[in-house]
Design a protein around this motif. Structure first.
Motif, PDB file in Angstrom:
ATOM      1  N   GLY A 112      27.543  38.482   5.839  1.00 26.63           N
ATOM      2  CA  GLY A 112      28.026  39.157   4.642  1.00 26.63           C
ATOM      3  C   GLY A 112      26.953  40.003   3.991  1.00 26.63           C
ATOM      4  O   GLY A 112      27.215  41.126   3.541  1.00 26.63           O
ATOM      5  N   ILE A 113      25.729  39.476   3.944  1.00 25.46           N
ATOM      6  CA  ILE A 113      24.618  40.223   3.361  1.00 25.46           C
ATOM      7  C   ILE A 113      24.378  41.518   4.132  1.00 25.46           C
ATOM      8  O   ILE A 113      24.089  42.568   3.544  1.00 25.46           O
ATOM      9  CB  ILE A 113      23.336  39.356   3.351  1.00 25.46           C
ATOM     10  N   SER A 114      24.508  41.449   5.462  1.00 22.94           N
ATOM     11  CA  SER A 114      24.272  42.628   6.298  1.00 22.94           C
ATOM     12  C   SER A 114      25.469  43.577   6.339  1.00 22.94           C
ATOM     13  O   SER A 114      25.429  44.577   7.054  1.00 22.94           O
ATOM     14  CB  SER A 114      23.927  42.184   7.728  1.00 22.94           C
ATOM     15  N   LYS A 115      26.538  43.239   5.581  1.00 26.25           N
ATOM     16  CA  LYS A 115      27.737  44.083   5.499  1.00 26.25           C
ATOM     17  C   LYS A 115      28.370  44.322   6.880  1.00 26.25           C
ATOM     18  O   LYS A 115      28.749  45.439   7.224  1.00 26.25           O
ATOM     19  CB  LYS A 115      27.396  45.433   4.857  1.00 26.25           C
ATOM     20  N   MET A 116      28.469  43.262   7.663  1.00 22.43           N
ATOM     21  CA  MET A 116      29.097  43.375   8.979  1.00 22.43           C
ATOM     22  C   MET A 116      30.535  43.861   8.844  1.00 22.43           C
ATOM     23  O   MET A 116      31.226  43.520   7.880  1.00 22.43           O
ATOM     24  CB  MET A 116      29.064  42.014   9.700  1.00 22.43           C
ATOM     25  N   ASN A 117      30.971  44.668   9.803  1.00 20.08           N
ATOM     26  CA  ASN A 117      32.340  45.165   9.831  1.00 20.08           C
ATOM     27  C   ASN A 117      33.316  43.996   9.760  1.00 20.08           C
ATOM     28  O   ASN A 117      33.218  43.036  10.530  1.00 20.08           O
ATOM     29  CB  ASN A 117      32.554  45.959  11.122  1.00 20.08           C
ATOM     30  N   TYR A 118      34.273  44.071   8.822  1.00 19.35           N
ATOM     31  CA  TYR A 118      35.166  42.933   8.566  1.00 19.35           C
ATOM     32  C   TYR A 118      36.015  42.539   9.776  1.00 19.35           C
ATOM     33  O   TYR A 118      36.077  41.352  10.115  1.00 19.35           O
ATOM     34  CB  TYR A 118      36.049  43.219   7.352  1.00 19.35           C
TER      35      TYR A 118
ATOM     36  N   GLU B  76      15.834  32.339   6.430  1.00 16.91           N
ATOM     37  CA  GLU B  76      14.877  33.030   7.293  1.00 16.91           C
ATOM     38  C   GLU B  76      15.106  32.680   8.766  1.00 16.91           C
ATOM     39  O   GLU B  76      15.072  33.559   9.634  1.00 16.91           O
ATOM     40  CB  GLU B  76      13.456  32.672   6.864  1.00 16.91           C
ATOM     41  N   SER B  77      15.332  31.395   9.058  1.00 15.55           N
ATOM     42  CA  SER B  77      15.554  31.001  10.446  1.00 15.55           C
ATOM     43  C   SER B  77      16.870  31.554  10.974  1.00 15.55           C
ATOM     44  O   SER B  77      16.978  31.924  12.146  1.00 15.55           O
ATOM     45  CB  SER B  77      15.535  29.473  10.579  1.00 15.55           C
ATOM     46  N   THR B  78      17.875  31.651  10.098  1.00 16.02           N
ATOM     47  CA  THR B  78      19.150  32.235  10.500  1.00 16.02           C
ATOM     48  C   THR B  78      18.984  33.724  10.794  1.00 16.02           C
ATOM     49  O   THR B  78      19.565  34.256  11.741  1.00 16.02           O
ATOM     50  CB  THR B  78      20.208  32.032   9.400  1.00 16.02           C
ATOM     51  N   HIS B  79      18.181  34.405   9.988  1.00 13.38           N
ATOM     52  CA  HIS B  79      17.910  35.826  10.212  1.00 13.38           C
ATOM     53  C   HIS B  79      17.251  36.025  11.572  1.00 13.38           C
ATOM     54  O   HIS B  79      17.623  36.937  12.341  1.00 13.38           O
ATOM     55  CB  HIS B  79      17.008  36.366   9.099  1.00 13.38           C
ATOM     56  N   ASP B  80      16.281  35.175  11.908  1.00  8.11           N
ATOM     57  CA  ASP B  80      15.617  35.263  13.206  1.00  8.11           C
ATOM     58  C   ASP B  80      16.610  35.004  14.339  1.00  8.11           C
ATOM     59  O   ASP B  80      16.525  35.606  15.408  1.00  8.11           O
ATOM     60  CB  ASP B  80      14.461  34.256  13.285  1.00  8.11           C
ATOM     61  N   PHE B  81      17.540  34.092  14.091  1.00  6.89           N
ATOM     62  CA  PHE B  81      18.562  33.768  15.081  1.00  6.89           C
ATOM     63  C   PHE B  81      19.447  34.983  15.346  1.00  6.89           C
ATOM     64  O   PHE B  81      19.789  35.288  16.487  1.00  6.89           O
ATOM     65  CB  PHE B  81      19.392  32.590  14.577  1.00  6.89           C
ATOM     66  N   PHE B  82      19.808  35.703  14.281  1.00  4.95           N
ATOM     67  CA  PHE B  82      20.600  36.923  14.419  1.00  4.95           C
ATOM     68  C   PHE B  82      19.817  37.989  15.179  1.00  4.95           C
ATOM     69  O   PHE B  82      20.396  38.726  15.994  1.00  4.95           O
ATOM     70  CB  PHE B  82      21.003  37.460  13.044  1.00  4.95           C
ATOM     71  N   GLU B  83      18.530  38.088  14.912  1.00  5.39           N
ATOM     72  CA  GLU B  83      17.698  39.074  15.584  1.00  5.39           C
ATOM     73  C   GLU B  83      17.683  38.830  17.089  1.00  5.39           C
ATOM     74  O   GLU B  83      17.654  39.766  17.889  1.00  5.39           O
ATOM     75  CB  GLU B  83      16.259  39.013  15.038  1.00  5.39           C
ATOM     76  N   LYS B  84      17.732  37.563  17.478  1.00  5.06           N
ATOM     77  CA  LYS B  84      17.650  37.204  18.889  1.00  5.06           C
ATOM     78  C   LYS B  84      18.984  37.364  19.604  1.00  5.06           C
ATOM     79  O   LYS B  84      19.048  37.852  20.734  1.00  5.06           O
ATOM     80  CB  LYS B  84      17.148  35.763  19.031  1.00  5.06           C
ATOM     81  N   TYR B  85      20.083  36.943  18.961  1.00  8.30           N
ATOM     82  CA  TYR B  85      21.373  36.892  19.646  1.00  8.30           C
ATOM     83  C   TYR B  85      22.379  37.955  19.187  1.00  8.30           C
ATOM     84  O   TYR B  85      23.461  38.065  19.769  1.00  8.30           O
ATOM     85  CB  TYR B  85      21.994  35.498  19.474  1.00  8.30           C
ATOM     86  N   GLY B  86      22.080  38.693  18.136  1.00  9.79           N
ATOM     87  CA  GLY B  86      22.998  39.718  17.668  1.00  9.79           C
ATOM     88  C   GLY B  86      24.290  39.133  17.143  1.00  9.79           C
ATOM     89  O   GLY B  86      24.307  38.038  16.567  1.00  9.79           O
ATOM     90  N   ASN B  87      25.385  39.853  17.342  1.00  8.03           N
ATOM     91  CA  ASN B  87      26.673  39.406  16.823  1.00  8.03           C
ATOM     92  C   ASN B  87      27.146  38.098  17.440  1.00  8.03           C
ATOM     93  O   ASN B  87      27.916  37.351  16.831  1.00  8.03           O
ATOM     94  CB  ASN B  87      27.731  40.492  17.053  1.00  8.03           C
ATOM     95  N   GLN B  88      26.686  37.807  18.673  1.00  5.76           N
ATOM     96  CA  GLN B  88      27.058  36.554  19.315  1.00  5.76           C
ATOM     97  C   GLN B  88      26.541  35.342  18.555  1.00  5.76           C
ATOM     98  O   GLN B  88      27.019  34.225  18.768  1.00  5.76           O
ATOM     99  CB  GLN B  88      26.538  36.518  20.752  1.00  5.76           C
ATOM    100  N   ALA B  89      25.582  35.577  17.677  1.00  2.53           N
ATOM    101  CA  ALA B  89      25.017  34.476  16.901  1.00  2.53           C
ATOM    102  C   ALA B  89      26.092  33.759  16.083  1.00  2.53           C
ATOM    103  O   ALA B  89      26.003  32.556  15.837  1.00  2.53           O
ATOM    104  CB  ALA B  89      23.913  34.983  15.973  1.00  2.53           C
ATOM    105  N   LEU B  90      27.109  34.502  15.652  1.00  2.00           N
ATOM    106  CA  LEU B  90      28.173  33.894  14.850  1.00  2.00           C
ATOM    107  C   LEU B  90      28.965  32.871  15.647  1.00  2.00           C
ATOM    108  O   LEU B  90      29.494  31.913  15.083  1.00  2.00           O
ATOM    109  CB  LEU B  90      29.115  34.969  14.311  1.00  2.00           C
TER     110      LEU B  90
END
Length: 205
Positions: free
Chosen positions: A138-144, A106-120
């Motif tokens: 992977g769950i969100s099926k990001m472009n490989y 859940e906290s990782t999901h919130d982190f993605f919501e805030k920073y987008g792809n840069q979160a990686l």
């Protein structure tokens, strides 16, 4: 050996480094993509590995260490990504266990919501988030191809800065080897502050 003792041993960066480069490589691989390995040391393990190489206690060239740990970080995150892509729904519905906490997802999901792809890339420097970010991608099926670029970029910055920084300190200030515990406490303090601050920001938002 009790499970708690195994976890304590695997969390001790000095013990891991003492086992050699292969042990460090495995821990970096596991912590970057296996959801049950989120408790393993990451940041200060890399830094201390650099210190041990710089002071000569770990008998490898810095180039060899950087290569091994870079590959481990990339492959670890790729493993997490593929796991999330094919088994993510199972993980999201899994009840809490000692080796898995849904709050990290859940906290990782919130982190993605805030920073987008840069979160990686940013997540490489954050415990727990570092482990679960590839899985969530992977769950969100990001472009490989996009994921692979972000994965390699993040691994380069993370491994290069921490191992390289540790190596510099080891070469320039070899006496630092006598203060390893203080180095670990310093990294733990930064980690704790970062996690608490992130939690409060998410709660506030």
């Amino acid at each position: 050996m009790e499970i708690s003792e195994i976890i304590k041993y695997l969390s001790d960066s000095k013990e891991i480094i003492g086992l050699g480069l292969w042990a460090v490589t495995f821990v970096v691989y596991a912590e970057n993509g296996l959801f049950f390995a989120f408790f393993l040391p990451g940041d200060y393990l890399l830094f201390l590995t650099g210190v041990f190489v710089g002071t000569g206690f770990l008998k490898y060239t810095i180039a060899t260490v950087l290569l091994y740990l870079f590959v481990a970080a990339v492959l670890g995150s790729l493993t997490g990504f593929l796991f999330g892509r094919f088994f993510g729904s199972t993980l999201e519905n899994r009840p809490d266990r000692w080796y898995f906490k849904k709050k990290h997802i859940e906290s990782t999901h919130d982190f993605f919501e805030k920073y987008g792809n840069q979160a990686l890339i940013i997540s490489r420097f954050l415990p727990y988030i570092r482990t679960f970010a590839p899985i969530l991608a992977g769950i969100s099926k990001m472009n490989y191809p996009k994921y692979l670029f972000l994965n390699v970029s993040g691994a380069t910055l993370w491994v290069g800065s921490l191992v390289g920084g540790g190596y510099f300190f080891g070469v320039q200030f070899p006496w630092i080897i006598n203060y390893v515990h203080y180095v670990i406490l310093f990294f733990l303090a930064i980690t704790t502050f970062t996690v608490i601050k992130g939690y409060l920001n998410i709660k506030k938002s």
